[in-house]
Design a protein around this motif. Structure first.
Motif, short mmCIF file in Angstrom:
data_model
loop_
_atom_site.label_atom_id
_atom_site.label_comp_id
_atom_site.label_asym_id
_atom_site.label_seq_id
_atom_site.Cartn_x
_atom_site.Cartn_y
_atom_site.Cartn_z
N ARG A 25 33.45 38.11 56.13
CA ARG A 25 34.21 37.12 55.43
C ARG A 25 35.26 37.56 54.75
O ARG A 25 35.69 38.79 54.83
N THR A 26 36.39 36.53 54.57
CA THR A 26 37.74 36.71 54.15
C THR A 26 37.77 36.49 52.87
O THR A 26 38.96 37.00 52.34
N ASN A 27 37.05 35.74 52.44
CA ASN A 27 37.12 35.35 50.75
C ASN A 27 36.89 36.66 50.04
O ASN A 27 35.95 37.05 49.94
N ILE A 29 36.48 36.92 46.71
CA ILE A 29 35.49 36.86 45.91
C ILE A 29 34.08 37.08 46.64
O ILE A 29 33.05 37.67 46.15
N ARG A 30 33.85 36.30 47.58
CA ARG A 30 32.81 36.37 48.47
C ARG A 30 32.42 37.90 48.78
O ARG A 30 31.29 38.27 48.95
N MET A 33 31.06 39.56 46.11
CA MET A 33 29.47 39.14 45.99
C MET A 33 28.83 40.11 46.92
O MET A 33 27.61 40.41 46.73
N GLU A 36 28.02 43.41 45.56
CA GLU A 36 27.09 43.34 44.88
C GLU A 36 25.62 43.53 45.26
O GLU A 36 24.67 43.98 44.91
N ALA A 75 33.34 44.73 39.22
CA ALA A 75 33.45 43.39 38.94
C ALA A 75 34.48 43.13 38.16
O ALA A 75 35.31 42.22 38.63
N LEU A 79 37.62 41.41 40.01
CA LEU A 79 38.12 40.17 39.94
C LEU A 79 39.34 40.06 39.16
O LEU A 79 40.11 39.04 39.54
N ALA A 80 39.74 40.78 38.22
CA ALA A 80 41.09 40.75 37.70
C ALA A 80 42.15 40.81 38.78
O ALA A 80 42.98 39.94 38.86
N ILE A 81 41.86 41.77 39.76
CA ILE A 81 42.81 41.89 40.71
C ILE A 81 42.89 40.53 41.66
O ILE A 81 43.97 40.01 42.10
N LEU A 83 42.18 37.58 40.96
CA LEU A 83 42.80 36.66 40.14
C LEU A 83 44.41 36.80 40.16
O LEU A 83 44.96 35.67 40.26
N ALA A 86 45.53 35.95 43.40
CA ALA A 86 45.55 34.66 43.86
C ALA A 86 46.66 33.77 43.05
O ALA A 86 47.36 32.91 43.54
N ILE A 92 43.36 33.83 48.21
CA ILE A 92 42.30 34.82 48.14
C ILE A 92 41.77 35.14 49.36
O ILE A 92 40.57 35.82 49.48
N GLU A 93 42.33 35.01 50.51
CA GLU A 93 41.43 35.45 51.82
C GLU A 93 42.27 36.80 51.82
O GLU A 93 43.52 36.74 51.97
N VAL C 22 24.30 33.44 50.12
CA VAL C 22 25.46 34.11 49.51
C VAL C 22 26.13 34.47 50.54
O VAL C 22 27.87 33.86 50.47
N ILE C 28 32.01 28.28 47.88
CA ILE C 28 31.81 29.57 47.22
C ILE C 28 31.24 29.42 45.97
O ILE C 28 30.51 30.38 45.43
N LEU C 35 23.78 33.90 44.50
CA LEU C 35 23.83 35.28 44.13
C LEU C 35 22.69 35.63 42.86
O LEU C 35 22.33 36.53 42.75
N TYR C 62 23.97 41.73 35.46
CA TYR C 62 24.23 40.89 36.54
C TYR C 62 24.26 39.42 36.54
O TYR C 62 25.12 38.95 36.54
N ILE C 70 32.16 36.23 37.76
CA ILE C 70 32.51 35.62 39.11
C ILE C 70 32.82 33.82 39.22
O ILE C 70 33.78 33.80 39.70
N ALA C 73 36.09 33.57 37.61
CA ALA C 73 37.25 34.01 38.65
C ALA C 73 37.45 32.75 39.78
O ALA C 73 38.68 32.34 39.93
N PRO C 78 43.29 29.27 42.44
CA PRO C 78 43.81 28.02 42.53
C PRO C 78 42.44 27.19 43.43
O PRO C 78 41.96 27.63 44.54
N GLU C 85 38.19 26.92 51.64
CA GLU C 85 38.01 28.28 52.03
C GLU C 85 36.92 28.50 53.17
O GLU C 85 36.04 27.64 53.39
N GLU C 86 37.53 29.21 54.29
CA GLU C 86 36.61 29.43 55.30
C GLU C 86 36.02 28.40 56.02
O GLU C 86 34.88 28.38 56.41
N LEU C 172 45.60 44.07 33.67
CA LEU C 172 46.10 43.22 34.71
C LEU C 172 46.31 41.53 34.53
O LEU C 172 47.13 41.08 34.82
#
Lengths: 102, 324, 178, 232
Positions: A25-27, A29-30, A33, A36, A75, A79-81, A83, A86, A92-93, C22, C28, C35, C62, C70, C73, C78, C85-86, C172
């Motif tokens: 996957r490229t996203n 955030i995914r 996940m 995780e 996480a 996620l901060a990074i 964000l 993005a 976010i890809e 997932v 997403i 998840l 979790y 998540i 985020a 955006p 996405e994808e 950040l």
């Protein structure tokens, strides 16, 4: 009774799915996940080993606690990074975020 | 017991407790809504409902329940179907699970978990997910805004709440609800841990989305927040969860700080209910007194005041416990 | 009837299906919600392994924290990017058919998971592990004790790690605000 | 956020909570309106109604002053020629849009319109809110006809200190008004106004008797409102 192998195979399958997700996957955030998911698979393994192989000793479970802790930290920072990226790049890809410096 | 083999006995016990908790939550919603109307009426020098079920209007909320039951269950075309449909179940499930570890009396506890306090915190934490699902699934900007605000508020207030509960656990020396109640046999913890009680109570108001922190509803600015697109029975579930959450946090507070079911003369469950509904009443009293705070003030208050205060409380508790 | 086995199979199927979703669901946000399902399932597995404390921690951290972060985020990045996405795969008669037809989004994750599981099973099968059962006692107390005695140093290091992560995330976020 | 601010906030919140708690102990001030009759304050303007004498005669002269005065034009007056004089045939008032501005009453040179403190006009449709002259006359009878054993002078008028000061006591202007003032009979109800004296205006389909009967049944229920209306 569930044998140790049951948990191990479940964990391996879960890990495989997570691995595929993280790689294919490229996203961003995914991908997080999927990571995780992999961590969870590892945790299942740790706890199962601890309970079956060393009953009474909880080393594996302690390790799982640390894994959960690290996952939380990961996480938060990850996620901060994501964000931040993005916001600045508008994507976010991960395959489009190929420049370390703009 | 009664000639029933042990595994079946525990199954029966579990089913009875589950039914009891669900029925209690449903009845509680009816009673609490009625109480809320009465309290708000008295505060505004009205008398509240009085026509349906004279002279105190006891049947008003029952009539409302029937109205909700026969209402059409509307789902807009552009909603995210399954997310939208399943969302109301989650807050309700969280509240139901929360009551799993609340002791009603001596040996009257659905599930005597070793780490009951932690369990409470864990199950309340995924109430947020239901609201978020409602906000996202509705495909409505107001719903999404309401859900995001609520989620932000709940996350911020969960930390002080957990820390306040932790302070209680430290004082009692156990995370088991029964042990916590037993530790209060002489002095209720509200006298030993007044700061923790305050923090817990404020945080629980935010957690239960009560005014002054009611960002789920916020009628005047967000129309109705996360549950704006819901109607009929699904909306009723949100409502049930809202009042269940109020009574749940009050029940936990009563158990942790007011001595739970302990009390003279009257039996345990009665004392438990009295204390719980006392706190419910206080929440209503606060609701009809204070205006809603702004979302940024709310977050500021949670992170910059309650959290440090809770940490300081824990530190002081630790030092005192070490010195004793 | 072996209830433990049945529970294990149900939990395992739920976890695996949720994990599959997932990886593959087109939206997403749905992935994040799946998840959560998978993580709750894993908590159930912990319960089955008598690791009650870990199960609750799993739900608390979790589901309560990480999934929520998540989702935050997702909501804060955006939205346009997330919806497109994808590539949403249209075409194909049914969703199942579509999933099978597109290898990358349908079959490949299952194949990867299966392959990994088979490989690991082969590896495990070379070891002769005792098939003993899980001890009946809960691990909460020994876990707490060993965290505060034997593993005190790693515990403190983990705390420092969390602190650093928190500070890092805040820094950040603040820098992003400018 | 200073410590002093927090203290101040805590004190203020406690004060507010004290106020609301105190309110709970006070007696509610709820009106049980449909169960017990509601009262209106003195000077409440309800519906402009047509003065109808117990003889069944309307004092309206069809001068159209009220029609012109109404800022939203909800008054319609149909005229008819009687004895080569213009007389009122039908009077329509759309109460649903009435502003209760009192301009029609003030513009009336013959005191043929008065404000009746009627407030129970709610209905499901708009049609019942268009009142015709007989409806208005009924309302007039309901509020201004004398009660049992009471002496009364017609035309009665809301004489309240809150509005229209001196109205009703002023002398009607014009010869015809003077004539009507003379016909103002003093009577005791129940004894009856008897037969419609003189000529009945065309269109007065409801004789005084039936109008009184119709209102007589509603009268006891609305004692509160009536009192308020006649209080001044």
């Amino acid at each position: 009774m569930v044998s140790l192998h049951g948990y191990l195979v479940l964990a391996a399958f879960l890990f495989g799915l997570g691995l595929y997700g993280a790689l294919a996957r490229t996203n961003a955030i995914r991908i997080l996940m999927a990571i995780e998911l992999m961590l969870n698979a590892v945790n299942i393994n740790l706890v199962a080993f601890a309970q079956y192989l060393t009953p009474g000793l909880v080393t594996g479970a302690v390790f799982a606690v640390f894994v959960i802790t690290v996952a939380a930290a990961e996480a938060a920072v990850g996620l901060a990074i994501v964000l931040l990226v993005a916001r600045q790049r508008g994507v976010i890809e991960v395959d489009k975020i190929n420049l370390m410096k703009w | 017991m009664f000639g029933i083999p042990e595994p079946w006995w525990s199954v029966i016990r579990a089913v009875v407790w589950a039914l009891f908790i669900i029925i209690f939550l449903a009845v509680n919603a009816i009673v609490a809504v009625w109480l809320e109307r009465k309290v708000s009426g008295r505060i505004q020098r009205r008398i509240g409902p009085q026509r349906v079920g004279r002279p105190i209007g006891w049947a008003q909320t029952i009539a409302d329940v029937f109205k909700l039951l026969v209402k059409e269950d509307v789902r807009a075309e552009a909603t995210d179907k399954w997310v939208f449909l399943l969302a109301p179940a989650i807050p309700f499930a969280a509240i139901t699970l929360m009551f799993l570890v609340v002791p009603w009396g001596k040996n009257l506890i659905p599930l005597n978990l070793n780490i009951g306090l932690l369990f409470v915190v864990a199950v309340t934490s995924f109430e947020v997910l239901g609201l978020f699902m409602a906000g996202w699934g509705s495909n409505n900007k107001w719903a999404l805004l309401g859900a995001m605000r609520t989620a932000a508020a709940m996350i911020s207030y969960e930390l002080p709440m957990v820390l306040a509960i932790l302070a209680v656990g430290m004082t009692a020396g156990s995370l088991n609800m029964n042990d916590v109640v037993n530790a209060q046999s002489r002095v209720p913890f509200i006298l030993i841990q007044p700061v923790a009680f305050l923090i817990y109570y404020i945080a629980s108001l935010a957690e239960a989305n009560r005014t002054p922190f009611d960002f789920t509803e916020a009628e005047s600015e967000l129309v109705a927040g996360a549950n704006i697109e819901y109607s009929g029975l699904r909306w009723a579930f949100f409502f049930l969860a809202e009042y269940g959450s109020l009574v749940g946090t009050s029940a936990i507070a009563a158990t942790l700080f007011l001595g739970g079911w302990r009390g003279p003369i009257l039996p345990g469950p009665v004392w438990f209910l009295i204390k719980t509904y006392l706190l419910v009443y206080v929440a209503m009293w606060i609701r009809w007194t204070l205006p809603r705070v702004r979302i940024d003030q709310l977050l500021d208050f949670g992170w910059k005041f309650l959290l440090p205060l809770a940490l300081a409380d824990i530190a002081v508790t630790g030092i005192v416990l070490a010195l004793l | 009837m072996n209830w433990q086995l049945v529970t294990f199979y149900i939990l395992g199927l739920v976890i695996l299906y949720a994990a599959y979703r997932v990886v593959t669901s087109a939206v997403i946000t749905h992935a994040a919600l799946w998840l959560a399902v998978a993580l709750v399932g894993v908590a159930g597995i912990y319960l089955q392994l008598q690791a009650e404390f870990l199960a609750i921690i799993q739900v608390l951290i979790y589901v309560g924290a990480i999934v929520t972060i998540i989702i935050f985020a997702i909501m804060l990045s955006p939205l346009r990017e997330i919806k497109t996405e994808e590539k949403d795969r249209r075409g194909g008669a049914t969703r199942m058919g579509r999933a099978v037809a597109s290898v990358e989004w349908g079959l490949a994750p299952v194949a990867a998971g299966l392959l990994f599981a088979l490989g690991m099973t082969w590896a495990y099968s070379r070891q002769a592990w005792p098939v003993g059962s899980v001890p009946p006692g809960l691990i909460t107390e020994p876990l707490g004790k060993s965290l505060m005695t034997t593993y005190l140093l790693p515990f403190e290091v983990a705390s420092v790690l969390l602190l650093v992560a928190m500070v890092g995330a805040i820094v950040l976020a603040i820098r992003g605000q400018k | 956020m200073k410590v002093a601010d927090i203290g101040k906030a805590a004190v203020n919140i406690a004060k507010g909570l004290g106020v609301t708690f105190g309110e709970q102990l006070k007696k509610p001030i709820t009106n049980f309106y449909p169960d017990t009759p509601a009262t209106v304050k003195d000077g409440y303007r309800g519906v402009p109604v047509l003065v109808q004498l117990p003889t069944g005669e309307f004092t309206c002269t069809a001068c159209m002053a009220c029609v012109r005065a109404c800022p939203i034009g909800i008054i319609q007056l149909d005229t008819v020629m009687v004895d080569r004089k213009r007389a009122m045939d039908e009077f329509r008032l759309e109460v649903g849009r009435c502003l209760q501005c009192n301009l029609c009453v003030e513009s009336c040179n013959f005191d043929a319109l008065v404000m009746a403190p009627e407030f129970e006009l709610a209905s499901y449709t708009r049609e019942p809110l268009v009142l015709y002259k007989n409806d208005l006359a009924k309302l007039y009878a309901k509020y201004f006809w004398p009660k049992e054993g009471e002496e009364h002078h017609f035309p009665a008028r809301v004489t309240s200190k809150h509005h229209a000061p001196g109205a009703g006591t002023g002398t009607p202007r014009g010869p015809r008004a003077a004539k009507i003032a003379q016909t103002g009979v003093t009577l005791t109800p129940g004894g009856g106004g008897g037969e419609p004296a003189g000529k009945t205006p065309v269109g007065a389909s409801v004789p005084a008797e039936s109008a009184r009967e119709a209102t007589g049944t509603t009268r006891p229920q609305d004692t509160g409102a009536q009192k308020a209306g006649e209080g001044a």
